[in-house]
Design an enzyme around this catalytic site. Structure first.
Site, PDB file in Angstrom:
ATOM      1  N   ASP A 139       4.238  14.024  14.206  1.00  0.00           N
ATOM      2  CA  ASP A 139       4.346  13.827  12.753  1.00  0.00           C
ATOM      3  C   ASP A 139       2.978  13.941  12.082  1.00  0.00           C
ATOM      4  OD1 ASP A 139       5.864  13.500  10.469  1.00  0.00           O
ATOM      5  OD2 ASP A 139       5.864  11.317  10.542  1.00  0.00           O
TER       6      ASP A 139
ATOM      7  N   LEU B 213       0.817  -1.215   0.000  1.00  0.00           N
ATOM      8  CA  LEU B 213       0.000   0.000   0.000  1.00  0.00           C
ATOM      9  C   LEU B 213       0.850   1.264   0.000  1.00  0.00           C
ATOM     10  CD1 LEU B 213      -2.632  -1.067   2.704  1.00  0.00           C
ATOM     11  CD2 LEU B 213      -3.000  -0.941   0.229  1.00  0.00           C
TER      12      LEU B 213
ATOM     13  N   GLU C 272       5.127   2.978   1.221  1.00  0.00           N
ATOM     14  CA  GLU C 272       6.457   2.781   1.781  1.00  0.00           C
ATOM     15  C   GLU C 272       6.967   4.087   2.342  1.00  0.00           C
ATOM     16  OE1 GLU C 272      10.710   0.680   0.502  1.00  0.00           O
ATOM     17  OE2 GLU C 272       9.062   0.866  -0.938  1.00  0.00           O
ATOM     18  N   GLY C 273       7.687   4.008   3.472  1.00  0.00           N
ATOM     19  CA  GLY C 273       8.263   5.202   4.081  1.00  0.00           C
ATOM     20  C   GLY C 273       9.589   4.868   4.705  1.00  0.00           C
TER      21      GLY C 273
ATOM     22  N   PHE D  49      10.189   4.092   7.669  1.00  0.00           N
ATOM     23  CA  PHE D  49      10.036   3.009   8.634  1.00  0.00           C
ATOM     24  C   PHE D  49      10.058   1.633   7.980  1.00  0.00           C
ATOM     25  CE2 PHE D  49       5.919   4.485   7.177  1.00  0.00           C
ATOM     26  CZ  PHE D  49       5.353   3.312   6.686  1.00  0.00           C
TER      27      PHE D  49
END
Length: 367
Positions: free
Chosen positions: A166, A46, A48-49, A51
């Site tokens: 955040d 779904l 990506e970041g 983390f």
């Protein structure tokens, strides 16, 4: 501190004066999550970041889930994982993403949530759904108020109080009815009773960071209010927090919006994708509240409880005072030379401060 010892505290924790309840989350096996996500298949991804990645999955009972899989195991990742699970296990609110469970096997660290069919606010403003114009004005106001209520719960009703650190468009998820769910608590901090702020390493996303936090590492509820103000401007206008004016100059969304408000050109602030279909009084409330939240002086920002009242139109005297605030009287002079350095480094102005620079641990640029 090991994850297991931190999480033991969660199991034993409880709100004052309330009977203990069975947790609504559970521990998943790695085998179960492999099966649900088709072995973390690329087609199930779904997003990506920094983390790691988030995958869509389906459990044996047919329910849909989202699984956050940490990219790299380390003590730092372990701590962020433990913090997020602890906070999600503590809080319950209709506008905060619910924890379904977690998995900690070997070096795998995974967090399981309810799946949000309409993905994130970011996907509708700037991403894959941006051309579909699914966010009409009514939905935008509902997102603004709903996400404000979720953040207000963290600041004023959670025990101890929590700052998110955040707040941004990609961390506001939308359910099947486009109701807002504030997500991603990996950077969150507990505020001890009686404390006005915590001094910490700077984490967050460029364009959303409050000045006192970006330069001095002073995190407080007011920092979330600042970020939320940027989010409101983004929601109203469809613009990104920082945009390129030309090859060398960048402009923040507040530097673009404030002069237009001072000149009475509110209609120019509305997202063109709305095609003029918005409620003028609500647009005015949204934009003025956004700008007072995102002002540089933290002591002048409202609380999230004030923000909810103002957005709902329930505080007419407060809003009249806001309309007459000096910040909306004289168009500010914007120095393009200053703007050219806005996005490059989160502590680019910190060298002018007498206090030492904070340690910058994780700063993201939202695409």
């Amino acid at each position: 501190m090991a994850f297991s010892s931190i999480f033991c505290c969660v199991k034993g924790s409880d709100r004052k004066g309330k009977a203990k309840k069975q947790p609504s989350w559970r521990v998943f096996s790695l085998k179960e999550l492999h099966s649900a996500t088709n072995n973390f298949n690329y087609d199930n991804k779904l997003g990506e970041g920094g983390f790691g990645s988030v995958y869509w999955g389906q459990l044996w009972d047919g329910s849909q889930i989202a699984v956050k899989r940490l990219k790299v195991w380390s003590n730092k990742a372990e701590m962020e994982f433990a913090v997020e699970v602890e906070i999600l296990a503590r809080v319950r609110h209709k506008n905060l993403l619910s924890l379904r469970g977690y998995c900690a096997e070997g070096q795998e660290r995974l967090i399981v949530y309810d799946y949000m069919p309409n993905l994130s606010l970011l996907s509708h403003l700037h991403g894959q759904h941006s051309a579909e114009s699914l966010l009409d004005w009514k939905r935008r106001m509902n997102v603004a108020i709903g996400s404000a209520e979720g953040i207000a719960y963290l600041h004023h009703h959670a025990t101890p109080h929590i700052i998110h650190r955040d707040i941004k468009a990609s961390n506001v998820l939308l359910d099947s009815d486009f109701q807002a769910q504030v997500a991603d608590f990996g950077f969150a901090k507990f505020i001890p009773d009686g404390a006005t702020h915590v001094t910490t390493r700077v984490k967050g996303t460029l364009g959303y960071l409050a000045p006192e936090y970006a330069m001095l590492g002073k995190a407080s509820e007011s920092c979330d209010v600042y970020s939320f103000g940027i989010l409101l401007l983004e929601l109203a206008s469809g613009k990104k927090p920082i945009e390129k004016v030309d090859l060398t100059v960048k402009r923040t969304i507040t530097d673009w919006a404030l002069p237009l408000v001072c000149e009475g050109k509110l209609s120019e602030l509305a997202d063109p994708r709305l095609s003029g279909n918005y409620v003028e009084e609500e647009l005015k409330r949204l934009v003025l509240v956004a700008l007072v939240c995102a002002q540089n002086r933290p002591e002048k920002r409202p609380t999230m409880l004030d923000v909810i009242e103002l957005l709902k139109g329930e505080a007419k005297e407060k809003f009249t005072a806001l309309e007459n605030d000096e910040m909306f009287k004289i168009p500010p002079v914007v120095d393009d030379d200053v703007l050219s350095g806005t996005e490059g480094n989160a502590d680019s102005t910190a060298s002018e401060e007498k206090e030492p620079k904070p340690e910058i641990e994780k700063i993201e640029v939202q695409a």
